[in-house]
Structure formats: C-alpha cells, structure tokens
Design a protein around this motif. Structure first.
Motif, PDB file in Angstrom:
ATOM      1  N   ALA A 143      12.076  62.661 -19.046  1.00  0.00           N
ATOM      2  CA  ALA A 143      10.840  62.080 -19.393  1.00  0.00           C
ATOM      3  C   ALA A 143      10.085  62.279 -18.018  1.00  0.00           C
ATOM      4  CB  ALA A 143      11.247  60.353 -19.487  1.00  0.00           C
ATOM      5  N   ILE A 144       8.887  62.805 -18.166  1.00  0.00           N
ATOM      6  CA  ILE A 144       8.238  63.010 -17.107  1.00  0.00           C
ATOM      7  C   ILE A 144       6.714  62.289 -17.008  1.00  0.00           C
ATOM      8  CG2 ILE A 144       6.827  64.921 -15.860  1.00  0.00           C
ATOM      9  CD1 ILE A 144       8.898  67.035 -17.185  1.00  0.00           C
ATOM     10  N   GLY A 145       6.426  61.777 -16.063  1.00  0.00           N
ATOM     11  CA  GLY A 145       5.479  60.790 -15.958  1.00  0.00           C
ATOM     12  C   GLY A 145       3.963  61.519 -15.835  1.00  0.00           C
ATOM     13  N   VAL A 146       2.808  61.349 -16.259  1.00  0.00           N
ATOM     14  CA  VAL A 146       1.773  62.133 -16.060  1.00  0.00           C
ATOM     15  C   VAL A 146       0.630  61.087 -15.829  1.00  0.00           C
ATOM     16  CG1 VAL A 146      -0.148  63.495 -17.010  1.00  0.00           C
ATOM     17  CG2 VAL A 146       2.180  63.880 -17.725  1.00  0.00           C
ATOM     18  N   LEU A 199      -3.313  53.530 -14.086  1.00  0.00           N
ATOM     19  CA  LEU A 199      -2.352  53.451 -12.840  1.00  0.00           C
ATOM     20  C   LEU A 199      -2.563  54.811 -11.995  1.00  0.00           C
ATOM     21  CD1 LEU A 199      -0.743  51.481 -11.219  1.00  0.00           C
ATOM     22  CD2 LEU A 199       1.328  52.757 -12.461  1.00  0.00           C
ATOM     23  N   GLY A 200      -2.950  54.622 -10.815  1.00  0.00           N
ATOM     24  CA  GLY A 200      -2.779  55.861  -9.944  1.00  0.00           C
ATOM     25  C   GLY A 200      -1.547  56.008  -9.338  1.00  0.00           C
ATOM     26  N   LEU A 233       2.256  56.856 -16.311  1.00  0.00           N
ATOM     27  CA  LEU A 233       2.804  56.489 -15.016  1.00  0.00           C
ATOM     28  C   LEU A 233       3.248  54.796 -14.943  1.00  0.00           C
ATOM     29  CD1 LEU A 233       1.149  58.171 -12.057  1.00  0.00           C
ATOM     30  CD2 LEU A 233       3.050  58.899 -13.317  1.00  0.00           C
ATOM     31  N   HIS A 234       2.447  54.115 -15.932  1.00  0.00           N
ATOM     32  CA  HIS A 234       2.799  52.685 -15.933  1.00  0.00           C
ATOM     33  C   HIS A 234       4.281  52.323 -16.346  1.00  0.00           C
ATOM     34  CE1 HIS A 234       1.997  48.422 -15.970  1.00  0.00           C
ATOM     35  NE2 HIS A 234       0.782  48.468 -15.603  1.00  0.00           N
TER      36      HIS A 234
END
Length: 405
Positions: free
Chosen positions: A93-96, A126-127, A72-73
């Motif tokens: 592109a998929i953030g995890v 990163l949350g 996620l960052h």
C-alpha cells in the motif's frame, strides 16, 4: 466504463480515494476503470460500498494488482482499507499526497508525460509535513514531485469546526492581518460577544488553532467579510454564495476591467508563499455602495485569479515548464477556473484542467493510481521504497475493526 489513456499501466494499480465524495479506480493495461460514487466515508454504507468496489475492480483486472494507492491521512477508512487489503493480498500500500493526486488526475486524463506546474486548490488535504494543505503550487513529473509554494496560512480556530463556520475564518483572517482587536466588535452582533471573544483569545494564544493553507477557507473568510453565510448548513455554502454574487455583478456590469482598475490588489507573486491578506483587507474596507457586495465579490474573484495565475506563471518560468494543470474542488468555481485559465494563456502557457473527470475528490482515485503507476515504472523505484512509503501509517491506525470486515 474504462477511461482510455495514452499510457496505461503495465502493472495494475488499485486506488481507493480519500474521504469525501469517494470513488475507487483501477489503472491497468486497458486503461482506467472507475467505480460508482460512494459518497463521504463518514457513512458506514459508503465504507461497505468502497470495499465491494475495490474487490470487484481487483477481480476484473487481467493481471494481479501490483499495489494499492491511498491518501496520506492515517485515519481515513480508505487508508485503513488499503492497508488491510494489501496485507490480505500480500502487496504494498502506497500513500499519495492529496494535492499531488489532484494534479496527477489531470495529467492522467490528458496523457501528459512531461513536467508541469500544478495549482491545487481545495478545502483540505493532509500534507507531507502533517499540516492541512489546500492552496498548493506544485512541480509534478511522472515519478516525481515537489511543493513549490502555498497560500498564506490561516489558523483553524476549533479545528475542523471552523470549516463549517465561515465567521471563524473571518476572525482568523483578521488575526492574520494584525487586526485581532476588530474580531469582537465586527462579529458580536452576528454570533454573540462571548463566542467572538473566545475565538479571539484562541487565535491570540494559538490554542486549538492548527494552521491551514486551504484556499477554501480563504473563500469562507471572504464570504463572511461581506456578510454572506456566517454559518453553513451545507458544504461550501458560503463560497457558492460569494461566487453567485460575483457572477450576477459581472453579468450586469459586463466590464470586469472596471472593477480591477478601481482597486489594485498589490499582491507579490514571485514568492513561495502567496500572501493574499490584502484581498481580505480590501473587502473589509470596501466603500459603501448599493452594489457593494456584488462588486467586492467580483473583484475578489478576479484579483485572486490574477494573483494565482501570475504566481503559477512565475513558477513555470523558473522551472522551464510550459504547462499548468489546475486541480482541486475550488476549480468548480466557474469564475475562478475561467479567469485563471485566461490569465495563464496571456502568459503563453498551456492550461489543462479536468474535463471528463471531477476536479474534486470524486476524481482523486484516478490521480492516486496514476501517481503510483508512474512510481512503479520509474527506474530505481524498488521494493524498499514501496515498503518505506507505508511505514509511517501502520502505527497510527485506529484500533477499531473495519466496519465491513
């Protein structure tokens, strides 16, 4: 080499890891294929190696890549590379989330397809709320997850610099315990009255003190409380020294129960926020003795492990889960991993942790790939969801070009 999995992905997913100890991973119909270790992405050569690995893995896939998974960052080179490749290849592109990926890696390695409770402990990730996570209790199922709880947060005086200065984390713990007036008297001799006074004022005003739930920073504070490595020369030096002290004491005493019965932790474990401040309070007030540091370090490890396991066990009972997965770099600590596992077994729970894959960030790409593969295969996960998951990051990308472009 491929890592065969019970449920390979019918839609190939390429994952590019995060920042530290970076690796890439391709998950396709034949299983998981990992790259060599690139190292930390602060180094330009590591960044170039990551791009080369990503392109090589994509070329080896028997089918076109369906999506690229990333952290996620927004400022990580790996995230920027994922977005650039996704645009080049006209895919998504998929953030995890970092800790979701840690637990996903355990589930992928062991072929788990039912909901689990995940205990993810590391230095930082990163949350979803934009803050620094690192001591996380999660519920994870294929295609879904949620955060159930976290460790009591600490301020990071000076931001990332605090991760390299355990004395600052001790100061932060003192502030969190309502004992700010002790910061200067306790730390002046070691770091100087000026720096100690400055950090105390920063914590009291909240100036440049972002919050973190990191388990790693609590280990730093504990090590500093016992006078171990107030400053670090190498990564996790303070936490490693704390573990070594505990291991020597336990090997000599051969009676872990003795130290636990002498000092109760008093931690409540049926709550969403695990308040481990009493552990630091006990270390600071530990009675003087010839074996003080070793005994206190051993007690800290055992008390923390019991609290974490009871916390996860309570969550498992509430969620109707019978499996707990352990992930994140803190589980490289052999005492912590062993004692959390033992305690969870005493609750009648099954416990899984990485065996062939790294529990730290070197194993993160597998988890990222697995999470996205599960999302792609989930009913109702469509193109709109994939596009929405990438939108928060595109406007935050640094303007400079990729080093290997």
């Amino acid at each position: 080499m491929p890592n065969p999995m019970p449920s390979p992905s019918s839609r190939p997913v390429l994952a590019v890891g995060a920042w530290l100890k970076n690796t890439a991973c391709l998950l396709d119909a034949t299983g998981a294929h990992g790259s060599d270790l690139h190292g930390d992405l602060r180094d330009a050569q590591a960044c170039c190696a990551l791009e080369a690995s990503a392109r090589d893995l994509a070329a080896r896939s028997s089918q076109p890549i369906a999506a690229i998974a990333h952290d996620l960052h927004p400022d990580f080179y790996s995230t920027r590379l994922a977005l650039a490749l996704a645009e080049e290849w006209q895919i998504n592109a998929i953030g995890v989330q970092h800790h979701h990926a840690h637990i996903g890696a355990v589930m992928a390695e062991h072929g788990l397809n039912e909901p689990v409770i995940g205990l993810a402990l590391d230095g930082v990730g990163l949350g979803t709320d934009g803050t620094a996570w690192g001591g996380e209790l999660l519920w994870v199922a294929p295609g879904a997850w949620r955060r159930l709880g976290h460790l009591w947060p600490l301020g990071l005086p000076g931001g990332d610099a605090a991760a390299r200065m355990p004395w600052r984390m001790l100061a932060s713990a003192l502030h969190a315990m309502g004992r700010s007036t002790e910061i200067e008297p306790r730390l002046s001799a070691a770091v100087g009255a000026g720096p100690a006074r400055m950090i105390q004022r920063m914590l009291e005003t909240g100036l440049n003190c972002p919050a973190t739930t990191s388990a790693g920073r609590w280990f730093d504070a504990a090590a500093a409380a016992l006078g171990l490595h107030l400053l670090e020369q190498t990564e996790a030096e303070a936490a490693i020294a704390l573990e070594q002290q505990a291991a020597r004491w336990l090997d000599a005493a051969q009676a872990a129960d003795a130290v636990m019965t002498r000092h109760e932790s008093g931690i409540e474990t049926d709550t969403g926020v695990l308040d481990i401040r009493p552990l630091l309070c006990a270390l600071l007030d530990w009675p003087e003795a010839a074996d003080r540091v070793g005994a206190a370090a051993a007690w800290f490890h055992l008390a923390l492990a019991h609290a974490l396991a009871d916390w996860a066990a309570h969550a498992a009972l509430q969620a109707g889960c019978r499996i707990v997965c352990l992930g994140g770099g803190c589980f490289m600590n052999a005492i912590l991993a062993r004692e959390v596992t033992r305690r969870l077994h005493s609750h009648g729970l099954r416990v899984f942790r990485p065996q062939t894959n790294s529990c730290g960030d070197a194993g993160l790409a597998l988890g990222q790939a697995w999470v996205v593969a599960q999302q792609l295969d989930s009913p109702g996960f469509g193109l709109a969801d994939e596009i929405a998951s990438t939108q928060p990051f595109t406007s935050l990308l640094p303007s400079e070009s990729l080093p290997c472009a």
